[in-house]
Design a protein around this motif. Sequence first.
Motif, PDB file in Angstrom:
ATOM      1  N   TYR A  17       0.836  -1.198   0.000  1.00  0.00           N
ATOM      2  CA  TYR A  17       0.000   0.000   0.000  1.00  0.00           C
ATOM      3  C   TYR A  17       0.872   1.250   0.000  1.00  0.00           C
ATOM      4  O   TYR A  17       1.939   1.274   0.615  1.00  0.00           O
ATOM      5  CB  TYR A  17      -0.938   0.007   1.200  1.00  0.00           C
ATOM      6  CG  TYR A  17      -2.106  -0.940   1.065  1.00  0.00           C
ATOM      7  CD1 TYR A  17      -3.363  -0.478   0.663  1.00  0.00           C
ATOM      8  CD2 TYR A  17      -1.964  -2.306   1.307  1.00  0.00           C
ATOM      9  CE1 TYR A  17      -4.438  -1.341   0.528  1.00  0.00           C
ATOM     10  CE2 TYR A  17      -3.030  -3.178   1.173  1.00  0.00           C
ATOM     11  CZ  TYR A  17      -4.265  -2.693   0.787  1.00  0.00           C
ATOM     12  OH  TYR A  17      -5.325  -3.557   0.645  1.00  0.00           O
ATOM     13  N   LYS A  18       0.383   2.306  -0.668  1.00  0.00           N
ATOM     14  CA  LYS A  18       1.157   3.532  -0.797  1.00  0.00           C
ATOM     15  C   LYS A  18       0.490   4.743  -0.147  1.00  0.00           C
ATOM     16  O   LYS A  18       1.055   5.841  -0.180  1.00  0.00           O
ATOM     17  CB  LYS A  18       1.385   3.831  -2.284  1.00  0.00           C
ATOM     18  CG  LYS A  18       2.228   2.779  -2.998  1.00  0.00           C
ATOM     19  CD  LYS A  18       3.645   2.740  -2.455  1.00  0.00           C
ATOM     20  CE  LYS A  18       4.493   1.717  -3.202  1.00  0.00           C
ATOM     21  NZ  LYS A  18       4.714   2.069  -4.611  1.00  0.00           N
ATOM     22  N   GLU A  19      -0.695   4.551   0.421  1.00  0.00           N
ATOM     23  CA  GLU A  19      -1.385   5.692   1.035  1.00  0.00           C
ATOM     24  C   GLU A  19      -2.292   5.218   2.160  1.00  0.00           C
ATOM     25  O   GLU A  19      -2.984   4.202   2.012  1.00  0.00           O
ATOM     26  CB  GLU A  19      -2.209   6.430  -0.018  1.00  0.00           C
ATOM     27  CG  GLU A  19      -2.965   7.637   0.512  1.00  0.00           C
ATOM     28  CD  GLU A  19      -3.743   8.345  -0.582  1.00  0.00           C
ATOM     29  OE1 GLU A  19      -3.147   9.216  -1.247  1.00  0.00           O
ATOM     30  OE2 GLU A  19      -4.932   8.012  -0.779  1.00  0.00           O
ATOM     31  N   VAL A  20      -2.264   5.926   3.271  1.00  0.00           N
ATOM     32  CA  VAL A  20      -3.206   5.658   4.359  1.00  0.00           C
ATOM     33  C   VAL A  20      -3.932   6.951   4.704  1.00  0.00           C
ATOM     34  O   VAL A  20      -3.374   8.041   4.616  1.00  0.00           O
ATOM     35  CB  VAL A  20      -2.513   5.096   5.628  1.00  0.00           C
ATOM     36  CG1 VAL A  20      -1.903   3.739   5.357  1.00  0.00           C
ATOM     37  CG2 VAL A  20      -1.476   6.064   6.179  1.00  0.00           C
ATOM     38  N   THR A  21      -5.194   6.809   5.076  1.00  0.00           N
ATOM     39  CA  THR A  21      -5.973   7.922   5.603  1.00  0.00           C
ATOM     40  C   THR A  21      -6.307   7.606   7.051  1.00  0.00           C
ATOM     41  O   THR A  21      -6.983   6.611   7.334  1.00  0.00           O
ATOM     42  CB  THR A  21      -7.269   8.135   4.804  1.00  0.00           C
ATOM     43  OG1 THR A  21      -6.942   8.417   3.436  1.00  0.00           O
ATOM     44  CG2 THR A  21      -8.065   9.303   5.371  1.00  0.00           C
TER      45      THR A  21
END
Length: 473
Positions: free
Chosen positions: A220-224
């Motif tokens: 994964y390349k993005e977390v919110t």
Amino acid sequence: MLETHNKTMDEARQGEAYGGQLEAEKKFEKHFYIESYGCAMNFNDSEIVASILNEHGFGATKIIEDANLVLVNTCSIREKAEQTVRNRLVHFKGLKKNRPDMLVGVLGCMAERLKAKLLEEEKLVDLVIGPDAYRTLPNLIAEAETGQKGVNVLLSREETYADIAPIRLDSNGVSSFVSIMRGCNNMCTFCVVPFTRGRERSRDPQSILREVQDLVDRGYKEVTLLGQNVDSYYHTNDDGSEVVNFANLLELVALVSPKLRVRFSTSHPKDITDEVLFTMKKYDNICNNIHLPVQSGSTRVLQLMNRTYTKEWYLKKVDRIREIIPDCAITCDIICGFCTETEEDHQETLEVMAYSNYDLSYMYIYSERPGTLAARRYADDVPDEVKSRRLDEVIALQRKMSAAIFKSDIGKTYEVLIENTSKRSEEHWSGRNSQSRVIVFPKGDYNLQKGDYATVKVTDATSGTLIGEIVAV
């Protein structure tokens, strides 16, 4: 949040049924089907529920006819949301005529608020599980299988599900949500969340970092980072030896990997501190995008809403964001037609919008929710036609601002995280820049994949999408 005219990423997926990232070799005798409505927190909760069910012998399915258990994760923010869910439950009740062994359950905010009506009056469901009771779901299913009704809507002051690894449902493999806290203490008079999700409690930071690291390890390349009021995050050890606030946590997550983009939602203006802003400025991988709900531009109405700030204070916060992070995109929530709102109040909302120059807004007509402070204290006295006309004016202004902002990006170059193939063309990629603006660009001869970064120059723009071309990879 169903009655909106600009949809968030999670709202664009509302009502979608999920499969899951299940191990290929794992076989399940029973299957569950789940639909989620409303905010990002509900979608993240569905991933927690999926993990719990997997551990107790249920596999996910996207085919409702194959399901032994049908779940709807609900939203009580707006009346339209509840009616949408009720219509789905009536549909599921019809399916049960041919599948009497099928169980139907309601999860989340609507479950807590309407348990008696759903169970007894309308007899639409077999299970009702509140947002703090998901661990009890296997036992409640066992009760329901015997013909009893399974109910647990008790709220908790401690539950954060910190030890449960969510199953990423219907994920693009690039972006994911990570819940860092639950509940809300703000008591805005229009909002039902404090009554359906309870008081604020923050998750252990080490459990958050473990979940983020696991996502990075899986590509994964993005977390919110998620919370009802995410920037009021505050965790302290029982002995008081360690205190972690939101700015501290934001930095810790950013340090997990320089190639991991970090976003957060949703914020309350009072908690976006200078410390948070300077942390965002310090780390390139913390995205320059802040959701800063104003709800109304009138100080008088804001006081009725119990928003704890004035129009002037809010605008100074906007100024401070622009001062510290000049290229930060700001988005907003706006309610039209709150109790006693006058034309002067409405004009002040338009003035705040124009001054703040929002990238986009989530715009609603006020919908009185039973049990809220506003429902008990104030008359819902703005006529529907006036609410609708004011909403139209708010939408028109936002469209004008959004178009101007996107047009001003023509000629600029951005780093874009590729999220998916464009919905309109297999020959184009779609991704977002740090400001969360969608950019569509030709794939060309570059050997790129989802999750890769590309440097893209903007060559054209619509009111909601940037169009560009790759200049470097």
